[in-house]
Design a protein around this motif. Sequence first.
Motif, PDB file in Angstrom:
ATOM      1  N   LEU A   1      69.425  18.463   3.723  1.00  0.00           N
ATOM      2  CA  LEU A   1      69.203  17.720   2.479  1.00  0.00           C
ATOM      3  C   LEU A   1      67.721  17.457   2.211  1.00  0.00           C
ATOM      4  CD1 LEU A   1      72.146  15.149   2.704  1.00  0.00           C
ATOM      5  CD2 LEU A   1      72.038  17.235   1.337  1.00  0.00           C
ATOM      6  N   GLY A   2      66.848  18.047   3.034  1.00  0.00           N
ATOM      7  CA  GLY A   2      65.416  17.921   2.769  1.00  0.00           C
ATOM      8  C   GLY A   2      64.685  17.003   3.716  1.00  0.00           C
ATOM      9  N   ASP A   3      65.155  16.971   4.974  1.00  0.00           N
ATOM     10  CA  ASP A   3      64.493  16.160   6.006  1.00  0.00           C
ATOM     11  C   ASP A   3      64.443  14.680   5.602  1.00  0.00           C
ATOM     12  OD1 ASP A   3      63.665  16.392   8.557  1.00  0.00           O
ATOM     13  OD2 ASP A   3      61.552  16.707   8.090  1.00  0.00           O
ATOM     14  N   ILE A   4      65.588  14.142   5.190  1.00  0.00           N
ATOM     15  CA  ILE A   4      65.648  12.755   4.709  1.00  0.00           C
ATOM     16  C   ILE A   4      65.747  11.775   5.877  1.00  0.00           C
ATOM     17  CG2 ILE A   4      66.658  13.445   2.502  1.00  0.00           C
ATOM     18  CD1 ILE A   4      69.382  12.580   3.608  1.00  0.00           C
ATOM     19  N   ASP A   5      65.574  10.492   5.585  1.00  0.00           N
ATOM     20  CA  ASP A   5      65.553   9.459   6.614  1.00  0.00           C
ATOM     21  C   ASP A   5      66.936   9.224   7.220  1.00  0.00           C
ATOM     22  OD1 ASP A   5      62.871   9.075   6.263  1.00  0.00           O
ATOM     23  OD2 ASP A   5      63.054   7.257   5.055  1.00  0.00           O
ATOM     24  N   ILE A   6      66.912   8.873   8.506  1.00  0.00           N
ATOM     25  CA  ILE A   6      68.105   8.456   9.237  1.00  0.00           C
ATOM     26  C   ILE A   6      67.939   6.972   9.560  1.00  0.00           C
ATOM     27  CG2 ILE A   6      69.453   8.762  11.342  1.00  0.00           C
ATOM     28  CD1 ILE A   6      68.287  11.671  11.412  1.00  0.00           C
ATOM     29  N   ILE A   7      68.887   6.160   9.083  1.00  0.00           N
ATOM     30  CA  ILE A   7      68.776   4.710   9.187  1.00  0.00           C
ATOM     31  C   ILE A   7      69.912   4.167  10.042  1.00  0.00           C
ATOM     32  CG2 ILE A   7      68.573   2.556   7.875  1.00  0.00           C
ATOM     33  CD1 ILE A   7      66.436   4.575   7.143  1.00  0.00           C
ATOM     34  N   GLY A   8      69.568   3.311  11.042  1.00  0.00           N
ATOM     35  CA  GLY A   8      70.591   2.683  11.863  1.00  0.00           C
ATOM     36  C   GLY A   8      70.994   3.570  13.031  1.00  0.00           C
ATOM     37  N   PRO A   9      71.820   3.020  13.909  1.00  0.00           N
ATOM     38  CA  PRO A   9      72.381   1.667  13.889  1.00  0.00           C
ATOM     39  C   PRO A   9      71.371   0.636  14.410  1.00  0.00           C
ATOM     40  CG  PRO A   9      73.168   2.869  15.817  1.00  0.00           C
ATOM     41  CD  PRO A   9      72.316   3.831  15.031  1.00  0.00           C
ATOM     42  N   HIS A  10      71.851  -0.461  14.956  1.00  0.00           N
ATOM     43  CA  HIS A  10      70.992  -1.448  15.632  1.00  0.00           C
ATOM     44  C   HIS A  10      70.462  -0.827  16.926  1.00  0.00           C
ATOM     45  CE1 HIS A  10      70.097  -5.047  18.083  1.00  0.00           C
ATOM     46  NE2 HIS A  10      69.983  -5.701  16.939  1.00  0.00           N
ATOM     47  N   LYS A  11      69.272  -1.221  17.310  1.00  0.00           N
ATOM     48  CA  LYS A  11      68.599  -0.594  18.466  1.00  0.00           C
ATOM     49  C   LYS A  11      69.369  -0.759  19.776  1.00  0.00           C
ATOM     50  CE  LYS A  11      65.484  -4.588  19.126  1.00  0.00           C
ATOM     51  NZ  LYS A  11      65.994  -5.358  17.977  1.00  0.00           N
TER      52      LYS A  11
END
Length: 218
Positions: free
Chosen positions: A74-84
């Motif tokens: 999808l264009g090297d988009i951000d990966i968000i989560g989970p909690h650390k």
Amino acid sequence: MSLQYQVVPVTSFSQNCSIVWCDETMQGIVIDPGGDVKQLAALISELGVNVDKLVLTHGHLDHVGGTEPLAQQLGDIDIIGPHKDDSFWLEGLEGQSQMFGFPLTTAFEPTQWLEEGDKIEFGHQVLDVFHTPGHTPGHVILYSESAKLAFVGDVLFNGSIGRTDFPQGDFNTLIASIKNKLWPLGNDVRFVPGHGPESTFGRERASNPFVADEMPLY
């Protein structure tokens, strides 16, 4: 304007991956892209959704296995989560792949870890983040106040709850997460679980054998 979503069962575990978007701007996110990346990418294209981030509820393979390939496609988009607190699950993805007979998934670190109180924004829509440990220590759920809709991963199911026999799982912690984080959002809130059909918090409070609290079913 409203929040739209489509649930796509992926992998041999029939994990509910959700494509979620703002119908006014067509900006969106994908929650828990566990696998079947070609199918997901084709559907995103068909729906016309501009996905700008992938969001993970927790680090188990069936929820995150397709994350990096889909992000790249999808264009090297951000990966968000989970909690650390789930970092050890993401670090151990190669071992999880071998254990469950999945395609090899290498360890990765998200662009951003999520904390209680964070917000996920896309178009004119906002999802509130709640830290809900128990199934895994770093599990989060995502809640749309405007849509009265929650994406709860493996915390709560229609008629059941998440397993707590994995490393750093804890039954009492999970029950506390459900009763202290989910129930206050309201009985009328619909939820998409990590597996199986949708339900509402009210229905689970009335009938789920693990967390029912004798609330009358409306």
